[in-house]
Design a protein around this motif. Structure first.
Motif, PDB file in Angstrom:
ATOM      1  N   TYR A 222      55.631  41.642  61.014  1.00 33.83           N
ATOM      2  CA  TYR A 222      54.870  42.862  61.250  1.00 33.83           C
ATOM      3  C   TYR A 222      55.750  44.107  61.269  1.00 33.83           C
ATOM      4  O   TYR A 222      55.254  45.208  61.519  1.00 33.83           O
ATOM      5  CB  TYR A 222      54.100  42.748  62.567  1.00 33.83           C
ATOM      6  N   GLY A 223      57.041  43.945  60.997  1.00 38.16           N
ATOM      7  CA  GLY A 223      57.938  45.090  60.928  1.00 38.16           C
ATOM      8  C   GLY A 223      58.039  45.848  62.233  1.00 38.16           C
ATOM      9  O   GLY A 223      57.923  47.079  62.256  1.00 38.16           O
ATOM     10  N   CYS A 224      58.269  45.131  63.327  1.00 34.55           N
ATOM     11  CA  CYS A 224      58.292  45.739  64.661  1.00 34.55           C
ATOM     12  C   CYS A 224      59.687  45.648  65.279  1.00 34.55           C
ATOM     13  O   CYS A 224      60.483  44.769  64.933  1.00 34.55           O
ATOM     14  CB  CYS A 224      57.292  45.040  65.583  1.00 34.55           C
ATOM     15  N   ASN A 225      59.933  46.562  66.214  1.00 33.38           N
ATOM     16  CA  ASN A 225      61.192  46.535  66.959  1.00 33.38           C
ATOM     17  C   ASN A 225      60.993  46.283  68.445  1.00 33.38           C
ATOM     18  O   ASN A 225      61.941  45.915  69.140  1.00 33.38           O
ATOM     19  CB  ASN A 225      61.933  47.872  66.775  1.00 33.38           C
ATOM     20  N   THR A 226      59.775  46.485  68.941  1.00 37.88           N
ATOM     21  CA  THR A 226      59.496  46.295  70.361  1.00 37.88           C
ATOM     22  C   THR A 226      58.256  45.423  70.538  1.00 37.88           C
ATOM     23  O   THR A 226      57.418  45.304  69.635  1.00 37.88           O
ATOM     24  CB  THR A 226      59.263  47.640  71.067  1.00 37.88           C
ATOM     25  N   SER A 227      58.136  44.825  71.730  1.00 39.47           N
ATOM     26  CA  SER A 227      56.968  44.003  72.032  1.00 39.47           C
ATOM     27  C   SER A 227      55.698  44.835  72.030  1.00 39.47           C
ATOM     28  O   SER A 227      54.630  44.380  71.589  1.00 39.47           O
ATOM     29  CB  SER A 227      57.147  43.316  73.387  1.00 39.47           C
ATOM     30  N   GLU A 228      55.777  46.075  72.544  1.00 42.78           N
ATOM     31  CA  GLU A 228      54.588  46.938  72.575  1.00 42.78           C
ATOM     32  C   GLU A 228      54.073  47.207  71.170  1.00 42.78           C
ATOM     33  O   GLU A 228      52.863  47.174  70.912  1.00 42.78           O
ATOM     34  CB  GLU A 228      54.916  48.268  73.272  1.00 42.78           C
ATOM     35  N   GLU A 229      54.985  47.455  70.243  1.00 43.51           N
ATOM     36  CA  GLU A 229      54.588  47.704  68.853  1.00 43.51           C
ATOM     37  C   GLU A 229      53.995  46.443  68.236  1.00 43.51           C
ATOM     38  O   GLU A 229      53.001  46.507  67.493  1.00 43.51           O
ATOM     39  CB  GLU A 229      55.814  48.166  68.057  1.00 43.51           C
ATOM     40  N   LEU A 230      54.568  45.282  68.550  1.00 46.23           N
ATOM     41  CA  LEU A 230      54.054  44.019  68.015  1.00 46.23           C
ATOM     42  C   LEU A 230      52.646  43.751  68.535  1.00 46.23           C
ATOM     43  O   LEU A 230      51.763  43.337  67.766  1.00 46.23           O
ATOM     44  CB  LEU A 230      54.991  42.878  68.402  1.00 46.23           C
ATOM     45  N   ALA A 255      50.083  40.893  76.319  1.00 49.27           N
ATOM     46  CA  ALA A 255      51.310  40.867  77.126  1.00 49.27           C
ATOM     47  C   ALA A 255      52.257  39.812  76.580  1.00 49.27           C
ATOM     48  O   ALA A 255      51.837  38.692  76.251  1.00 49.27           O
ATOM     49  CB  ALA A 255      50.994  40.588  78.590  1.00 49.27           C
ATOM     50  N   ILE A 256      53.534  40.171  76.466  1.00 47.31           N
ATOM     51  CA  ILE A 256      54.596  39.250  76.053  1.00 47.31           C
ATOM     52  C   ILE A 256      55.702  39.335  77.089  1.00 47.31           C
ATOM     53  O   ILE A 256      56.179  40.430  77.407  1.00 47.31           O
ATOM     54  CB  ILE A 256      55.146  39.598  74.658  1.00 47.31           C
ATOM     55  N   ASP A 257      56.092  38.200  77.631  1.00 45.60           N
ATOM     56  CA  ASP A 257      57.110  38.167  78.682  1.00 45.60           C
ATOM     57  C   ASP A 257      58.422  38.754  78.174  1.00 45.60           C
ATOM     58  O   ASP A 257      58.822  38.524  77.026  1.00 45.60           O
ATOM     59  CB  ASP A 257      57.326  36.717  79.136  1.00 45.60           C
ATOM     60  N   GLY A 258      59.082  39.506  79.056  1.00 41.34           N
ATOM     61  CA  GLY A 258      60.345  40.130  78.674  1.00 41.34           C
ATOM     62  C   GLY A 258      61.553  39.230  78.816  1.00 41.34           C
ATOM     63  O   GLY A 258      62.675  39.634  78.483  1.00 41.34           O
ATOM     64  N   SER A 259      61.357  37.998  79.306  1.00 37.68           N
ATOM     65  CA  SER A 259      62.474  37.073  79.466  1.00 37.68           C
ATOM     66  C   SER A 259      62.108  35.707  78.905  1.00 37.68           C
ATOM     67  O   SER A 259      60.937  35.411  78.655  1.00 37.68           O
ATOM     68  CB  SER A 259      62.856  36.956  80.948  1.00 37.68           C
ATOM     69  N   VAL A 260      63.117  34.879  78.724  1.00 35.23           N
ATOM     70  CA  VAL A 260      62.950  33.536  78.185  1.00 35.23           C
ATOM     71  C   VAL A 260      63.099  32.527  79.322  1.00 35.23           C
ATOM     72  O   VAL A 260      63.989  32.650  80.160  1.00 35.23           O
ATOM     73  CB  VAL A 260      63.988  33.245  77.087  1.00 35.23           C
ATOM     74  N   ASP A 261      62.211  31.540  79.361  1.00 38.30           N
ATOM     75  CA  ASP A 261      62.306  30.498  80.380  1.00 38.30           C
ATOM     76  C   ASP A 261      63.611  29.725  80.192  1.00 38.30           C
ATOM     77  O   ASP A 261      63.868  29.177  79.118  1.00 38.30           O
ATOM     78  CB  ASP A 261      61.104  29.546  80.253  1.00 38.30           C
TER      79      ASP A 261
END
Length: 370
Positions: A222-230, A255-261
């Motif tokens: 989708y040509g995005c750089n941030t989660s908000e844009e995605l 919503a997309i989590d900002g960290s990885v489990d």
């Protein structure tokens, strides 16, 4: 001599017919439907298992301690905001209100007396019949009486609030859970388990996760750089029950989590759905399908592939014979097709019928080519 010659001719004809019949039978037996592979654009649907929660899922606990004297609702009932749920014995709290009222009356009388005393001291001070110390002491007594009145009024308000808390009402519209407590049980605010839970199932949160690799692919797609844009660019998603019934209302990943489990290496995501029919309830399981457009790829039916351990194979037709060929596929597929990323190309012909009965090197007759 002619007699023996005739027998030889008959035997030769019979042998020829039997051989021909066996060849034809073998040819029919090895006849399979085939597919000529062509590259195409394809919408792949990633299938993600989800956990469903109501957007409002409220645990209800008593605000005061006491014995349940009345349950006003049945297990699983639909309730409205403000509707009574259960009642705790009220007698101790009614008594506390009466005591608090008496304290307020006493405090008001004390304040009135202190005010009269202060007025008298001030008049006597004006005539120089008492000293300033007496006036100050009277003022302090009046202020103390005023403070005691405020404390008594606060005590009365608390007692009234506790009396109101003996009847617990629903904070929202929703459906209640099963009630583990019955009339006569003692309850208090410190209890570990809630008295009941109220879920508003008409709006849902759906939770799932995917790997860093998939997230990276989505950013690129989708040509995005941030989660908000995605989140803004991603398409609507569809929610299904575990028995494959579709929720008509589409949802959005919001919503997309900002960290990885650190344990699973997964990234949590959340989608929101309207659920007017209440097809789903709080705690339901299901699936969402996330569309993913792939360009210029090979697509084959799943029935054409054989899985051996963690590898996938197809039978290509090479010079009329089955050639076992390893392929690479996209690991997530919703429908009955595989997207092949390696092992096949334009013009390849593969067997798509009864592949489990074929052996490598077997002669194959094409019954019908797709």
């Amino acid at each position: 001599m002619k007699k023996y010659l005739s027998i030889y001719v008959i035997l030769a004809l019979l042998t020829s017919c039997i051989g021909k019949s066996e060849d034809e039978s073998q040819s029919v037996q090895n006849s399979h439907q085939t597919l000529c592979v062509k590259r195409q654009d394809y919408i792949l649907k990633r299938k993600l298992t989800v956990k469903v929660e109501s957007q409002q899922n409220i645990d209800v606990r008593p605000l005061i301690a006491g014995r349940i004297v009345k349950l006003c609702v049945q297990d699983g009932a639909q309730v409205k905001k403000g509707q009574a749920l259960f009642v705790v014995e009220q007698e101790p709290y009614i008594a506390a209100v009466n005591v608090a009222k008496a304290h307020v009356t006493t405090a008001r009388a004390t304040l009135s007396t202190a005010q009269l005393n202060l007025d008298g001291k001030e008049q006597l001070f004006a005539r120089q019949m008492v000293g300033e110390f007496d006036v100050q002491r009277a003022r302090h007594a009046k202020d103390e009486a005023a403070a005691l009145l405020k404390a008594a009024e606060a005590e009365l308000e608390e007692a009234k609030a506790n009396l109101n808390y003996t009847t617990t009402c629903s904070p929202v519209d929703g459906v209640i859970s099963m009630i583990e407590y019955r009339e006569g049980n003692l309850i208090d605010p410190s209890m570990e388990e809630p008295m009941l839970t109220i879920a508003t199932n008409k709006k849902l949160y759906v939770y799932s996760c995917f790997s860093e690799e998939i997230l990276s692919g989505l950013f690129e797609e989708y040509g995005c750089n941030t989660s908000e844009e995605l989140i803004e660019k991603m398409p609507d998603v569809t929610l299904y029950t575990i028995w494959d019934e579709e929720l008509p209302q589409k949802g959005r990943i919001d919503a997309i989590d900002g960290s990885v489990d650190v344990v699973t290496g997964a990234i949590d995501i959340r989608a929101s759905f309207d659920n007017p029919s209440e097809l789903f309830r709080n705690g339901s399981n299901g699936y969402i399908y996330l569309p993913y457009k792939m360009n210029d790829v090979v697509v084959i039916p799943k029935d054409a592939a054989i899985r051996i351990q963690d590898k996938y194979f197809v039978y290509r037709i090479v010079d009329g014979k089955a050639n076992l060929t390893e392929i690479k596929i996209v690991p997530y597929n919703k429908d009955d097709n595989y997207v092949v990323t390696a092992g096949l190309d334009n013009g390849d012909i593969i067997v798509v019928e009864d592949v489990g009965k074929i052996k490598d090197g077997m002669a194959i007759a094409e019954k019908n080519k797709k």
